[in-house]
Design a protein around this motif. Structure first.
Motif, PDB file in Angstrom:
ATOM      1  N   UNK A 109       0.835  -1.202   0.000  1.00 43.26           N
ATOM      2  CA  UNK A 109       0.000   0.000   0.000  1.00 43.26           C
ATOM      3  C   UNK A 109       0.871   1.253   0.000  1.00 43.26           C
ATOM      4  N   UNK A 110       1.906   1.251   0.812  1.00 38.99           N
ATOM      5  CA  UNK A 110       2.799   2.416   0.853  1.00 38.99           C
ATOM      6  C   UNK A 110       3.465   2.641  -0.501  1.00 38.99           C
ATOM      7  N   UNK A 111       3.851   1.548  -1.151  1.00 40.29           N
ATOM      8  CA  UNK A 111       4.489   1.678  -2.465  1.00 40.29           C
ATOM      9  C   UNK A 111       3.519   2.254  -3.500  1.00 40.29           C
ATOM     10  N   UNK A 112       2.267   1.817  -3.452  1.00 43.85           N
ATOM     11  CA  UNK A 112       1.285   2.347  -4.395  1.00 43.85           C
ATOM     12  C   UNK A 112       0.996   3.823  -4.128  1.00 43.85           C
ATOM     13  N   UNK A 113       0.961   4.201  -2.862  1.00 45.70           N
ATOM     14  CA  UNK A 113       0.758   5.616  -2.533  1.00 45.70           C
ATOM     15  C   UNK A 113       1.909   6.452  -3.092  1.00 45.70           C
ATOM     16  N   UNK A 114       3.137   5.946  -2.910  1.00 45.01           N
ATOM     17  CA  UNK A 114       4.293   6.677  -3.444  1.00 45.01           C
ATOM     18  C   UNK A 114       4.246   6.738  -4.970  1.00 45.01           C
ATOM     19  N   UNK A 115       3.771   5.650  -5.594  1.00 47.72           N
ATOM     20  CA  UNK A 115       3.657   5.641  -7.051  1.00 47.72           C
ATOM     21  C   UNK A 115       2.668   6.700  -7.527  1.00 47.72           C
ATOM     22  N   UNK A 116       1.530   6.803  -6.858  1.00 45.81           N
ATOM     23  CA  UNK A 116       0.538   7.809  -7.251  1.00 45.81           C
ATOM     24  C   UNK A 116       1.070   9.223  -7.040  1.00 45.81           C
ATOM     25  N   UNK A 117       1.811   9.413  -5.954  1.00 46.49           N
ATOM     26  CA  UNK A 117       2.424  10.724  -5.734  1.00 46.49           C
ATOM     27  C   UNK A 117       3.431  11.036  -6.846  1.00 46.49           C
ATOM     28  N   UNK A 118       4.175  10.009  -7.244  1.00 38.59           N
ATOM     29  CA  UNK A 118       5.150  10.216  -8.311  1.00 38.59           C
ATOM     30  C   UNK A 118       4.457  10.537  -9.632  1.00 38.59           C
ATOM     31  N   UNK A 119       3.326   9.876  -9.885  1.00 36.05           N
ATOM     32  CA  UNK A 119       2.566  10.180 -11.099  1.00 36.05           C
ATOM     33  C   UNK A 119       2.093  11.630 -11.081  1.00 36.05           C
ATOM     34  N   UNK A 120       1.579  12.066  -9.929  1.00 39.47           N
ATOM     35  CA  UNK A 120       1.145  13.465  -9.810  1.00 39.47           C
ATOM     36  C   UNK A 120       2.308  14.421 -10.064  1.00 39.47           C
ATOM     37  N   UNK A 121       3.472  14.068  -9.497  1.00 39.95           N
ATOM     38  CA  UNK A 121       4.638  14.938  -9.693  1.00 39.95           C
ATOM     39  C   UNK A 121       5.054  14.975 -11.157  1.00 39.95           C
ATOM     40  N   UNK A 122       5.021  13.816 -11.814  1.00 33.95           N
ATOM     41  CA  UNK A 122       5.399  13.772 -13.225  1.00 33.95           C
ATOM     42  C   UNK A 122       4.391  14.524 -14.090  1.00 33.95           C
ATOM     43  N   UNK A 123       3.122  14.460 -13.726  1.00 32.89           N
ATOM     44  CA  UNK A 123       2.117  15.224 -14.467  1.00 32.89           C
ATOM     45  C   UNK A 123       2.391  16.719 -14.375  1.00 32.89           C
ATOM     46  N   UNK A 124       2.808  17.153 -13.184  1.00 33.22           N
ATOM     47  CA  UNK A 124       3.117  18.576 -13.019  1.00 33.22           C
ATOM     48  C   UNK A 124       4.342  18.970 -13.831  1.00 33.22           C
ATOM     49  N   UNK A 125       5.324  18.068 -13.889  1.00 27.66           N
ATOM     50  CA  UNK A 125       6.558  18.378 -14.618  1.00 27.66           C
ATOM     51  C   UNK A 125       6.310  18.387 -16.127  1.00 27.66           C
ATOM     52  N   UNK A 126       5.509  17.423 -16.606  1.00 21.55           N
ATOM     53  CA  UNK A 126       5.326  17.258 -18.053  1.00 21.55           C
ATOM     54  C   UNK A 126       3.947  17.729 -18.515  1.00 21.55           C
ATOM     55  N   UNK A 127       3.390  18.712 -17.844  1.00 22.56           N
ATOM     56  CA  UNK A 127       2.050  19.167 -18.193  1.00 22.56           C
ATOM     57  C   UNK A 127       1.974  19.769 -19.596  1.00 22.56           C
ATOM     58  N   UNK A 128       3.104  20.196 -20.117  1.00 25.61           N
ATOM     59  CA  UNK A 128       3.114  20.774 -21.462  1.00 25.61           C
ATOM     60  C   UNK A 128       3.400  19.729 -22.534  1.00 25.61           C
ATOM     61  N   UNK A 129       3.513  18.485 -22.157  1.00 22.79           N
ATOM     62  CA  UNK A 129       3.789  17.408 -23.114  1.00 22.79           C
ATOM     63  C   UNK A 129       2.575  16.472 -23.151  1.00 22.79           C
ATOM     64  N   UNK A 130       1.683  16.654 -24.098  1.00 20.69           N
ATOM     65  CA  UNK A 130       0.440  15.866 -24.142  1.00 20.69           C
ATOM     66  C   UNK A 130       0.670  14.364 -24.165  1.00 20.69           C
ATOM     67  N   UNK A 131       1.689  13.910 -24.897  1.00 20.89           N
ATOM     68  CA  UNK A 131       1.917  12.468 -24.981  1.00 20.89           C
ATOM     69  C   UNK A 131       2.310  11.894 -23.617  1.00 20.89           C
ATOM     70  N   UNK A 132       3.175  12.608 -22.899  1.00 22.23           N
ATOM     71  CA  UNK A 132       3.594  12.144 -21.573  1.00 22.23           C
ATOM     72  C   UNK A 132       2.418  12.166 -20.605  1.00 22.23           C
ATOM     73  N   UNK A 133       1.623  13.240 -20.684  1.00 21.68           N
ATOM     74  CA  UNK A 133       0.454  13.329 -19.804  1.00 21.68           C
ATOM     75  C   UNK A 133      -0.519  12.188 -20.085  1.00 21.68           C
ATOM     76  N   UNK A 134      -0.763  11.909 -21.378  1.00 18.00           N
ATOM     77  CA  UNK A 134      -1.686  10.831 -21.735  1.00 18.00           C
ATOM     78  C   UNK A 134      -1.176   9.485 -21.244  1.00 18.00           C
ATOM     79  N   UNK A 135       0.138   9.267 -21.369  1.00 18.01           N
ATOM     80  CA  UNK A 135       0.716   8.002 -20.907  1.00 18.01           C
ATOM     81  C   UNK A 135       0.575   7.849 -19.400  1.00 18.01           C
ATOM     82  N   UNK A 136       0.869   8.917 -18.672  1.00 19.23           N
ATOM     83  CA  UNK A 136       0.741   8.870 -17.212  1.00 19.23           C
ATOM     84  C   UNK A 136      -0.715   8.672 -16.789  1.00 19.23           C
ATOM     85  N   UNK A 137      -1.640   9.296 -17.511  1.00 20.02           N
ATOM     86  CA  UNK A 137      -3.046   9.166 -17.161  1.00 20.02           C
ATOM     87  C   UNK A 137      -3.568   7.756 -17.436  1.00 20.02           C
ATOM     88  N   UNK A 138      -2.950   7.059 -18.395  1.00 17.88           N
ATOM     89  CA  UNK A 138      -3.346   5.669 -18.629  1.00 17.88           C
ATOM     90  C   UNK A 138      -2.859   4.764 -17.492  1.00 17.88           C
TER      91      UNK A 138
END
Length: 211
Positions: A135-164
């Motif tokens: 559970x802790x690992x999944x929580x960290x993974x979701x936090x990392x996804x959120x962080x990556x979305x913030x970093x790559x918000x201007x890259x639609x392909x990266x955002x779409x991949x993370x959202x999948x």
């Protein structure tokens, strides 16, 4: 001649007294023998009654071991269709033996329930601890996804991949959370304060096919 007659009379009287004494002794002996015989017969009847009671007690105790205790074990396992047999000798109901047997069955059932509860508690605790790390690992993974979305918000392909990826990770986390809830614990990340817009934005990434 007179003296001889006196002697004869004295002997006759003495013989009669002895005979009377013998008759008295014989009567007493007969009465005592009758009393002893009656006592022995009463003792024999008491012994036979005690032996009959002992046989009944032995049969009832064997019935307890062979049938009633086994039924208590099956009932403790929640085995369907099992009922607790009654006394093999119903006339013992309300007596000391029936009461002792009933107390024994109650204590056995209570002991089995306590053991099952202890085992269940231990098992649930083990499961909770085993699920804590993933559970802790999944929580960290979701936090990392959120962080990556913030970093790559201007890259639609990266955002779409993370959202999948995000919904699958979120669903896995929710599955673990449900398991931990079933094990008696309230999991999840608790935050004391959160902006409503932040909560809505975070939830958008946890809904499959949200767009």
């Amino acid at each position: 001649m007179l003296c001889l007659a006196c002697v004869c009379v004295a002997w006759v009287l003495s013989h009669r007294r002895q005979q009377q004494q013998l008759d008295v002794v014989s009567a007493v002996a007969d009465r005592d023998f009758a009393d002893i015989t009656e006592t022995l017969e009463g003792t024999q009847r008491d012994l036979e009654a005690a032996q009959a009671i002992n046989r009944v007690y032995v049969e009832e105790t064997r019935h307890l071991a062979d049938a009633r205790l086994g039924a208590v074990l099956e009932l403790a396992r929640d085995t369907p269709g099992v009922t607790l047999p009654g006394l093999a000798h119903p006339d013992l109901a309300g007596g000391v033996l029936a009461g002792v047997h009933g107390e024994l069955l109650d204590k056995v059932a209570a002991g089995i329930r306590a053991i099952r509860e202890d085992m269940s508690g231990t098992t649930l605790t083990t499961i909770r601890h085993a699920l804590a790390e993933p559970q802790s690992r999944l929580v960290r993974l979701l936090h990392q996804i959120d962080a990556e979305l913030a970093v790559h918000k201007d890259r639609p392909e990266a955002v779409a991949s993370l959202m999948r990826i995000d919904p699958h990770a979120s669903a896995s986390l929710h599955g673990l959370q449900r398991l931990r809830i079933l094990c008696g614990e309230t999991p999840g990340v608790q935050r004391s304060t959160s902006q409503i817009l932040d909560m809505v934005e975070a939830a958008r990434g946890r809904i499959q096919a949200h767009d």
